[in-house]
Design an enzyme around this catalytic site. Structure first.
Site, PDB file in Angstrom:
ATOM      1  N   LYS A 166       0.813  -1.217   0.000  1.00 55.76           N
ATOM      2  CA  LYS A 166       0.000   0.000   0.000  1.00 55.76           C
ATOM      3  C   LYS A 166       0.845   1.264   0.000  1.00 55.76           C
ATOM      4  O   LYS A 166       0.539   2.220  -0.710  1.00 55.76           O
ATOM      5  CB  LYS A 166      -0.924   0.020   1.223  1.00 55.76           C
ATOM      6  N   ARG A 241     -11.776   2.356   9.485  1.00 58.12           N
ATOM      7  CA  ARG A 241     -11.436   0.999   9.899  1.00 58.12           C
ATOM      8  C   ARG A 241     -12.667   0.232  10.387  1.00 58.12           C
ATOM      9  O   ARG A 241     -12.603  -0.973  10.591  1.00 58.12           O
ATOM     10  CB  ARG A 241     -10.392   1.028  11.029  1.00 58.12           C
ATOM     11  N   ARG A 280      10.256  -8.918   5.029  1.00 56.23           N
ATOM     12  CA  ARG A 280      10.487  -7.550   5.476  1.00 56.23           C
ATOM     13  C   ARG A 280      11.068  -7.522   6.887  1.00 56.23           C
ATOM     14  O   ARG A 280      11.975  -6.725   7.190  1.00 56.23           O
ATOM     15  CB  ARG A 280       9.177  -6.756   5.418  1.00 56.23           C
ATOM     16  N   ARG A 286      13.797  -7.361  12.556  1.00 53.69           N
ATOM     17  CA  ARG A 286      12.734  -7.409  13.569  1.00 53.69           C
ATOM     18  C   ARG A 286      12.274  -8.862  13.724  1.00 53.69           C
ATOM     19  O   ARG A 286      11.301  -9.298  13.132  1.00 53.69           O
ATOM     20  CB  ARG A 286      11.578  -6.503  13.146  1.00 53.69           C
ATOM     21  N   ARG A 298      -1.910 -10.743  12.877  1.00 49.53           N
ATOM     22  CA  ARG A 298      -2.087  -9.538  12.061  1.00 49.53           C
ATOM     23  C   ARG A 298      -3.040  -9.808  10.903  1.00 49.53           C
ATOM     24  O   ARG A 298      -3.878  -8.974  10.560  1.00 49.53           O
ATOM     25  CB  ARG A 298      -0.738  -9.061  11.527  1.00 49.53           C
TER      26      ARG A 298
END
Length: 342
Positions: A166, A241, A280, A286, A298
């Site tokens: 996005k 949302r 990623r 991370r 998620r």
């Protein structure tokens, strides 16, 4: 009369009366041709004070029904332009959803034209099919007609799961279609940094460990709609949302007779979401974000929150799905093809 004295100024004729009348006759003929047989009643908007006489002469020559409306703008103090247009008097009647013929006096700096068009976009929204004809007189008494097509602002909503790209695609959409990207997280940070009233409210809530309520976020977004200029529309990312937020957005836009233009949903399958987020997280070091349990949570959160909104916008005929699988360029081309439809 060869000369006219007004206060401490003396004037002499510069353009013969006959030439001025001939110019008015010419522009009236052109307008009559354009509006002959019209079934609506167009508005003739007289921009005070300079165009009073011109408007009066023009109205006598128009052979179709029309309504006279006026407003007063000025950018002058004495004989010098300040470069900033002030609205001295608002519209004497609504021009909403009407075709408008704006009658103005001599174009000098052009500031009035730009500012009035800007006011039109924000205060007097009209359908994208409405025309605005702008008529002025030049220094040599020739007349000019400019026709503008007034396009309503565009309001796009960007959907997509984590890893759909996005952020990358939003940057391209903003650049290609001259949109203002509104990301709620970034917007909160901007408002807090700027010390606005809404920003201070948000900061106090965050400092107290509370969630920022919908009405504060909605206020920030509405402020952007009202104050950001020079764009063709807005790209909302991260809002709405929930159904409640979607309904609040509809009410917000309805205040200015606007509506959501379309939802652009970049879709990728869950297994690709997992793959991209893991990749990623590895690149960014991370490790916690690379755990499958974390990623599955998620993905679940995304589906739980987004799917009701998909139904909401499908029912409104606003939902558009884009295949997010492929190269950045391929996905960008698919989005561009969709956007061109709007």
């Amino acid at each position: 009369m060869d000369h006219v004295k007004l206060h401490d100024k003396t004037f002499k004729p510069f353009i013969p009366y006959e030439k001025i009348i001939s110019a008015i006759d010419g522009v009236a003929d052109k307008i009559n041709q354009d509006f002959r047989g019209c079934t609506d009643i167009p508005i003739v908007l007289c921009v005070l004070n300079g165009s009073i006489v011109f408007t009066g002469e023009l109205l006598k020559r128009l052979d179709f029904p029309c309504q006279l409306v006026s407003m007063k703008l000025t950018s002058y103090e004495g004989t010098n332009s300040t470069g900033k247009v002030r609205q001295v008097m608002g519209l004497t009647s609504s021009v909403r959803d009407r075709r408008v013929i704006v009658v103005e006096d001599i174009v000098d700096t052009g500031n009035t034209i730009f500012d009035l068009c800007d006011m039109w976009a924000w205060r007097f929204p009209t359908p994208s099919s409405s025309a605005l004809a702008w008529i002025t007189m030049s220094w040599d008494a020739t007349s000019r007609i400019f026709t503008f097509w007034i396009n309503s602002m565009k309001y796009f909503i960007l959907f997509g799961p984590p890893g759909a790209g996005k952020g990358t695609q939003a940057s391209a959409m903003v650049e290609q279609f001259n949109l203002k990207h509104i990301s709620t997280g970034a917007l909160l940070r901007e408002e807090i940094a700027a010390g606005t009233e809404l920003g201070l409210q948000a900061k106090a809530l965050i400092d107290a460990g509370s969630l920022v309520p919908d009405e504060v976020v909605e206020g920030m977004i509405e402020s952007q709609f009202k104050t950001v200029k020079g764009v063709n529309g807005f790209l909302l990312d991260g809002f709405p949302r929930t159904i409640a937020q979607a309904e609040a957005l509809d009410k917000m836009l309805a205040k200015s007779s606007e509506e959501v233009t379309g939802v652009v949903s970049i879709m990728i399958p869950d297994n690709l979401i997992m793959e991209r987020i893991k990749h990623r997280a590895t690149i960014e070091g991370r490790a916690d974000d690379a755990k499958e349990e974390t990623i599955n949570n998620r993905i679940k959160t995304y589906h739980d929150k987004t799917e009701p909104l998909v139904g909401f916008y499908q029912a409104a005929g606003k939902y558009n799905e884009i295949d997010g699988v492929g190269s950045i360029e391929e996905v960008r081309d698919r989005i561009a093809a969709l956007m061109q439809r709007f």
